[in-house]
Design a protein around this motif. Structure first.
Motif, PDB file in Angstrom:
ATOM      1  N   ARG A   1       0.826  -1.209   0.000  1.00  0.00           N
ATOM      2  CA  ARG A   1       0.000   0.000   0.000  1.00  0.00           C
ATOM      3  C   ARG A   1       0.859   1.258   0.000  1.00  0.00           C
ATOM      4  O   ARG A   1       0.504   2.270  -0.617  1.00  0.00           O
TER       5      ARG A   1
ATOM      6  N   TYR B   1       0.914   4.276  -2.825  1.00  0.00           N
ATOM      7  CA  TYR B   1       0.875   5.713  -2.552  1.00  0.00           C
ATOM      8  C   TYR B   1       2.015   6.434  -3.268  1.00  0.00           C
ATOM      9  O   TYR B   1       1.830   7.495  -3.866  1.00  0.00           O
ATOM     10  N   SER B   2       3.206   5.841  -3.223  1.00  0.00           N
ATOM     11  CA  SER B   2       4.358   6.444  -3.888  1.00  0.00           C
ATOM     12  C   SER B   2       4.124   6.571  -5.392  1.00  0.00           C
ATOM     13  O   SER B   2       4.444   7.592  -6.005  1.00  0.00           O
TER      14      SER B   2
ATOM     15  N   THR C   1       1.714   9.529  -6.142  1.00  0.00           N
ATOM     16  CA  THR C   1       2.311  10.863  -6.063  1.00  0.00           C
ATOM     17  C   THR C   1       3.209  11.148  -7.255  1.00  0.00           C
ATOM     18  O   THR C   1       3.317  12.295  -7.689  1.00  0.00           O
TER      19      THR C   1
ATOM     20  N   ARG D   1      -8.865   9.746   1.799  1.00  0.00           N
ATOM     21  CA  ARG D   1      -7.591   9.360   1.217  1.00  0.00           C
ATOM     22  C   ARG D   1      -6.565  10.457   1.492  1.00  0.00           C
ATOM     23  O   ARG D   1      -6.908  11.632   1.601  1.00  0.00           O
TER      24      ARG D   1
ATOM     25  N   VAL E   1      -5.004  12.227  -5.167  1.00  0.00           N
ATOM     26  CA  VAL E   1      -5.472  10.932  -5.644  1.00  0.00           C
ATOM     27  C   VAL E   1      -5.486  10.941  -7.166  1.00  0.00           C
ATOM     28  O   VAL E   1      -5.654  11.986  -7.792  1.00  0.00           O
TER      29      VAL E   1
ATOM     30  N   GLU F   1      -8.067   5.916  -7.971  1.00  0.00           N
ATOM     31  CA  GLU F   1      -8.329   6.046  -6.543  1.00  0.00           C
ATOM     32  C   GLU F   1      -9.583   6.872  -6.294  1.00  0.00           C
ATOM     33  O   GLU F   1     -10.359   6.593  -5.372  1.00  0.00           O
TER      34      GLU F   1
END
Length: 414
Positions: free
Chosen positions: A160, A164-165, A168, A320, A324, A328
């Protein structure tokens, strides 16, 4: 969720999905590797050069694959050297230790922590069983290495964090905003008319509106928009307009418009009354909300849910870490309990979820373009069968001495 929070608290998110597992027990190592592959991590074997390096100091009975099995004979030095040797080739590493009760695991924890301190890659641990390795777990946490109850939970958290990385990187943020939200650097709450204009400049749909400071301007604004209209009070001291009677709907003529202006002036009696904002009356729309706030650990957080005056009652929202991406945003929309309402029920048409997802993505990027944003609420947002418009907006800005350009969160090791 607690595992994910622990991961972000202690280590930076992995820059990719290549994960290595170093263990002293084959079975738990294989279980962690199987789970990692199931959730999209890459558990590839080390390259030939790395295998050659490992073979120089590890005994012949160790398995130099992935997992790398040091066996129960693995030492503090074995963990330290192995983790450092493979850190250049992998994006994250899990150090597993299944401890027999007759061995002290603190030296192994020390080896893991030494490697974590020297490496710039996230290294996490799973030392177990807890009742045997309690001292080692305490040592790990004191030295900034998170310990997970099982190897499977550790790799799930890493997956997870890698996701996220990736998100971004897909959505780099602008270095600076085109212009500030409001002209006054000391005003903490941007008034609705200027906030609506700001949303429009940033590609978020808003309805036609007019600001009126006097009765005459209000009449002219109502006529220009066309009856029926909605009129709302404008005052920096009134945030929740509906709670104080600061909204008049279904205004159908000039007489009603004059009466509404007078009524809203009375609502703001004794306060800083700036005037009113006028919108067309909107019918047959589903109300949703979009929100942004700042979390001390994660930075900007975006919220989505059903909107209107009962938002606080239903508590049906998804959250979140911002920003996003489109996928997402779609997951956020679909995970609220009332999602079937957006698909159309009891003869109501399905709503335009494609436009909603696009706006949610754009909305989630605003705090990175505008670092002065402390809170941002769009409630209601009127969602139609085709398109949407923002019905009301609240912007709270950071104090001038606390402004800093935020970046998508990349935790430093503690």
């Amino acid at each position: 969720l607690f595992d994910l929070c622990q991961g972000f608290l202690y280590v930076p998110p992995p820059s990719g999905r290549r994960v290595a597992i170093v263990t002293n027990s084959g079975g738990p190592g294989v279980l962690a590797a199987d789970r990692a592959e199931e959730i999209g991590l890459d558990v590839a074997e080390p390259g030939a050069a790395t295998k050659e390096q490992l073979s120089r100091f590890l005994p012949p009975h160790c398995a130099i694959k992935n997992p790398i099995d040091l066996t129960v004979e693995g030492t503090e030095e074995d963990y330290r050297k192995t983790l450092l040797a493979i850190s250049e080739e992998y994006d994250a590493i899990l150090a597993l230790n299944v401890a027999p009760p007759y061995l002290d695991s603190v030296p192994l924890a020390r080896g893991v922590c030494d490697a974590a301190r020297q490496s710039d890659k996230p290294i996490v641990a799973s030392f177990l069983p807890r009742q045997v390795v309690a001292d080692a777990i305490e040592y790990l946490q004191q030295h900034g290495v998170p310990n997970f109850a099982t190897g499977e939970r550790a790799v799930a958290a890493l997956a997870r964090m890698a996701q996220y990385s990736e998100a971004t990187r897909k959505h780099p943020v602008a270095a600076s905003p085109p212009r500030p939200i409001a002209d006054s650097p000391t005003r903490s709450i941007a008034l609705v008319p200027e906030a609506m204009a700001w949303l429009r400049e940033n590609g978020i749909p808003v309805p036609e509106f007019r600001f009126a400071a006097t009765r005459e301007e209000a009449l002219r604004g109502c006529r220009e928009i066309g009856y029926p209209v909605v009129m709302k009070v404008v005052s920096p001291q009134i945030t929740h307009k509906s709670d104080v009677g600061g909204v008049v709907v279904d205004i159908e003529n000039d007489d009603a418009a004059q009466a509404a202006f007078e009524a809203l002036g009375n609502v703001a009696a004794g306060k800083d009354f700036r005037g009113v904002v006028i919108y067309p009356l909107i019918r047959d729309a589903q109300e949703v909300l979009l929100g942004l706030s700042r979390d001390p650990q994660f930075g900007p957080v975006v919220a989505f849910g059903l909107g209107g005056i009962y938002t606080e009652v239903w508590h049906d929202v998804s959250l979140r870490v911002a920003p996003v991406d489109r996928a997402e945003a779609e997951r956020m929309i679909r995970e609220i309990k009332s999602f079937p309402v957006l698909q159309g029920v009891r003869g109501q048409p399905p709503r335009d979820l494609d436009t909603l997802a696009d706006v949610l993505v754009n909305f989630s990027r605003l705090p990175f373009r505008y670092p002065e944003i402390e809170e941002l609420d769009l409630n209601p947002v009127f969602l139609f069968a085709e398109g949407l418009v923002v019905g009301d907006v609240r912007v709270i800005r950071r104090a001038p001495n606390s402004r800093s350009q935020p970046q998508p969160k990349e935790q430093a090791k503690q």
